[in-house]
Motif scaffolding. Structure first.
Motif, PDB file in Angstrom:
ATOM      1  N   PRO A   7       0.838  -1.205   0.000  1.00  0.00           N
ATOM      2  CA  PRO A   7       0.000   0.000   0.000  1.00  0.00           C
ATOM      3  C   PRO A   7       0.874   1.257   0.000  1.00  0.00           C
ATOM      4  O   PRO A   7       2.062   1.209   0.324  1.00  0.00           O
ATOM      5  CB  PRO A   7      -0.805  -0.125   1.290  1.00  0.00           C
ATOM      6  N   HIS A   9       1.360   3.889   1.885  1.00  0.00           N
ATOM      7  CA  HIS A   9       2.159   4.310   3.043  1.00  0.00           C
ATOM      8  C   HIS A   9       3.391   3.439   3.217  1.00  0.00           C
ATOM      9  O   HIS A   9       4.450   3.918   3.641  1.00  0.00           O
ATOM     10  CB  HIS A   9       1.307   4.265   4.312  1.00  0.00           C
ATOM     11  N   LEU A  10       3.272   2.153   2.915  1.00  0.00           N
ATOM     12  CA  LEU A  10       4.434   1.279   3.091  1.00  0.00           C
ATOM     13  C   LEU A  10       5.416   1.444   1.938  1.00  0.00           C
ATOM     14  O   LEU A  10       6.632   1.286   2.132  1.00  0.00           O
ATOM     15  CB  LEU A  10       3.990  -0.174   3.244  1.00  0.00           C
ATOM     16  N   LEU A  13       7.311   4.429   2.982  1.00  0.00           N
ATOM     17  CA  LEU A  13       8.215   4.104   4.090  1.00  0.00           C
ATOM     18  C   LEU A  13       9.455   3.361   3.585  1.00  0.00           C
ATOM     19  O   LEU A  13      10.584   3.648   4.003  1.00  0.00           O
ATOM     20  CB  LEU A  13       7.455   3.241   5.099  1.00  0.00           C
ATOM     21  N   LYS A  15      10.551   3.465   0.589  1.00  0.00           N
ATOM     22  CA  LYS A  15      11.135   4.226  -0.518  1.00  0.00           C
ATOM     23  C   LYS A  15      11.203   3.374  -1.787  1.00  0.00           C
ATOM     24  O   LYS A  15      12.250   3.237  -2.434  1.00  0.00           O
ATOM     25  CB  LYS A  15      12.528   4.759  -0.150  1.00  0.00           C
ATOM     26  N   VAL A  43      12.759  -1.393   7.523  1.00  0.00           N
ATOM     27  CA  VAL A  43      11.816  -0.403   8.059  1.00  0.00           C
ATOM     28  C   VAL A  43      10.400  -0.967   8.117  1.00  0.00           C
ATOM     29  O   VAL A  43       9.556  -0.458   8.862  1.00  0.00           O
ATOM     30  CB  VAL A  43      11.867   0.892   7.202  1.00  0.00           C
ATOM     31  N   ARG A  45       9.603  -3.851   9.299  1.00  0.00           N
ATOM     32  CA  ARG A  45       9.412  -4.709  10.471  1.00  0.00           C
ATOM     33  C   ARG A  45       8.494  -4.011  11.469  1.00  0.00           C
ATOM     34  O   ARG A  45       8.713  -2.860  11.823  1.00  0.00           O
ATOM     35  CB  ARG A  45      10.763  -5.029  11.133  1.00  0.00           C
ATOM     36  N   GLY A  46       7.499  -4.696  11.882  1.00  0.00           N
ATOM     37  CA  GLY A  46       6.527  -4.108  12.807  1.00  0.00           C
ATOM     38  C   GLY A  46       5.399  -3.381  12.119  1.00  0.00           C
ATOM     39  O   GLY A  46       4.424  -3.017  12.770  1.00  0.00           O
ATOM     40  N   ALA A  47       5.507  -3.143  10.808  1.00  0.00           N
ATOM     41  CA  ALA A  47       4.475  -2.383  10.094  1.00  0.00           C
ATOM     42  C   ALA A  47       3.420  -3.284   9.477  1.00  0.00           C
ATOM     43  O   ALA A  47       2.295  -2.845   9.231  1.00  0.00           O
ATOM     44  CB  ALA A  47       5.124  -1.522   9.017  1.00  0.00           C
ATOM     45  N   HIS A  51       5.900  -6.925  15.984  1.00  0.00           N
ATOM     46  CA  HIS A  51       7.182  -7.393  16.491  1.00  0.00           C
ATOM     47  C   HIS A  51       6.936  -8.558  17.444  1.00  0.00           C
ATOM     48  O   HIS A  51       5.925  -8.609  18.142  1.00  0.00           O
ATOM     49  CB  HIS A  51       7.893  -6.285  17.271  1.00  0.00           C
TER      50      HIS A  51
END
Lengths: 98, 371
Positions: A7, A9-10, A13, A15, A43, A45-47, A51
């Motif tokens: 998506p 936003h990711l 994030l 790039k 980056v 990870r966790g998105a 985690h």
């Protein structure tokens, strides 16, 4: 080569523009694809997954081949079209909030 | 010539506003991290171009971003906030035990002496710290381990640790505040903590004078007199003259003593600012008039500051982290609203100008005074 569609936003994030192409060794599963994705783009990870537990975040969905795979086991094989690179593995930000 | 940089966090991105020392003309840059909630940004006092930002999303979780150039460019650092040991439980809204779950970083407080050390206040309430510029974060578990943790409960905005005050000369003393648990202090660098809520009275909890359970909205201090604390509580504006050991009310003639932010003039430790809000069920100013109230007596006696602020049909809120001061002479005061306005006063509150009018809802404002 596995194709992953992220998506907006990711993509911002991480790039990246457009789809991400990943080499995945062994069985092509959600877990293997996401492991490879996070290894390439730490980056993320966790998105997508929490985690620690590596559970799918509540408002993230996984689609492929016009199917919702969100509730499949992360170790189930993904559709052959995804494994062959014919179709992307789609990470979706769920529509929530009205 | 000196200048001011405002770091503005909003519901949909971050903005950086800059001006020279006159503080009349402002340049607005952003949004950075468009579409993400930016709860807070803050620069290092020893390296003002080193800025940390909390970027979060209900969909994609928490990110921490770091800038080395005053907010022009950013790079992500570590976003893993893992509670120390077994997280345990706190009270949920229905009184049941609820597991501690990380949700977001509300507030980032860079060290006064080391740009690589930053404290992070998070929801569910805990205090984290990095000593490597954000590459790793560790919980300071003594706070949740205080013993009262299982009795903490969330306020309407979540159970957040939103205020971190570092003592200017004693690095072992830190004040924090949690909604809705109250204020706490450590005198040993974070190993042990004590609740500092004696004198607070909250009618909305079963024991109005309980040791914990108070919905503290914000605390502020002046660095020249760090044992004097000012608090905006859910209701009541409070003052402590003994580093939080006891509090007394200084709401005085305020039209309402509900509100969120409180801040102290940069050069006058007895001059403080609040923005009265009508009530907890009506999060807007009384009578539709946006008024900052200033006390020059350390509370008790307040004057309304209205010049340049809307005095009719104004129904915005000003959130707890959305007020800040610069250190120029005269002291500049700034605040942002949920309606997306940033108001600036270059004369300590005597007059105000909207320097941005149509931003997303403002969550936080931090002023940096630049050489």
């Amino acid at each position: 080569m596995i194709r992953v569609a992220l998506p907006t936003h990711l993509r911002t994030l991480a790039k990246v523009d457009g789809e991400v192409e990943l080499d995945v060794a062994g069985a092509v599963t959600q877990r293997a694809v996401l492991d490879a994705l996070e290894a390439r783009y730490p980056v993320l990870r966790g998105a997508i997954r929490d985690h620690g537990t590596l559970k799918r975040r509540a408002f993230v969905r996984f689609y492929a081949c016009e199917r919702d795979l969100s509730h499949d086991s992360p170790d189930d094989p993904l559709p052959d079209e995804v494994a062959r690179g014919a179709e992307p593995f789609q990470v979706i930000g769920a529509i929530v909030g009205g | 010539m000196s200048g001011v940089r405002l770091l503005v966090g909003t519901r949909k991105g971050a903005f950086v506003l800059t001006s020279d020392g006159k503080r009349k003309a402002w340049d607005v840059a952003g949004p950075h991290f468009a579409g993400w909630e930016i709860y807070h940004l803050k620069g290092s006092p020893v390296d003002p171009n080193r800025i940390y930002a909390s970027q979060s999303s209900g969909w994609f979780g928490q990110q921490i971003q770091r800038s080395e150039d005053g907010g022009r460019s950013w790079a992500p650092v570590d976003n893993k906030f893992a509670y120390d040991g077994t997280p345990g439980t706190h009270q949920w809204y229905d009184g049941t035990a609820h597991p501690w779950e990380f949700k977001r970083v509300w507030h980032l407080e860079p060290s006064l002496t080391d740009p690589d050390t930053v404290y992070a206040g998070v929801e569910d309430a805990a205090l984290f710290r990095t000593t490597d510029g954000g590459q790793t974060w560790q919980e300071m578990p003594g706070l949740r381990g205080h013993g009262s943790g299982p009795n903490w409960h969330p306020g309407a905005g979540g159970m957040c640790l939103h205020t971190i005050l570092l003592h200017p000369t004693d690095p072992k003393r830190i004040f924090i505040a949690i909604s809705a648990a109250g204020a706490f202090r450590t005198d040993d660098g974070g190993t042990t903590w004590k609740p500092i809520n004696r004198g607070l009275r909250s009618q909305y909890i079963p024991d109005p004078e309980a040791e914990v359970g108070h919905c503290v909205h914000r605390i502020a201090l002046h660095p020249s007199r760090p044992d004097v604390l000012f608090m905006q509580k859910h209701w009541d504006v409070m003052r402590s003259d003994d580093a939080g050991d006891s509090w007394h009310e200084v709401s005085g003639n305020l039209p309402t003593d509900f509100g969120f932010p409180i801040d102290v003039h940069a050069h006058e430790p007895d001059t403080i600012y609040v923005v009265p809000i009508k009530s907890d069920s009506e999060h807007y100013p009384p009578d539709g008039k946006l008024r900052v109230y200033r006390s020059r007596t350390g509370g008790g006696e307040w004057e309304a500051l209205t010049k340049g602020l809307p005095q009719e049909h104004c129904f915005v809120n000003v959130l707890r982290d959305a007020m800040s001061v610069d250190t120029l002479d005269a002291c500049g005061v700034y605040f942002g609203t949920t309606g997306g306005q940033i108001y600036a006063s270059p004369d300590a509150g005597d007059s105000w100008t909207a320097i941005a009018r149509d931003l997303p809802a403002v969550l936080s404002v931090e002023a940096q005074t630049l050489p």
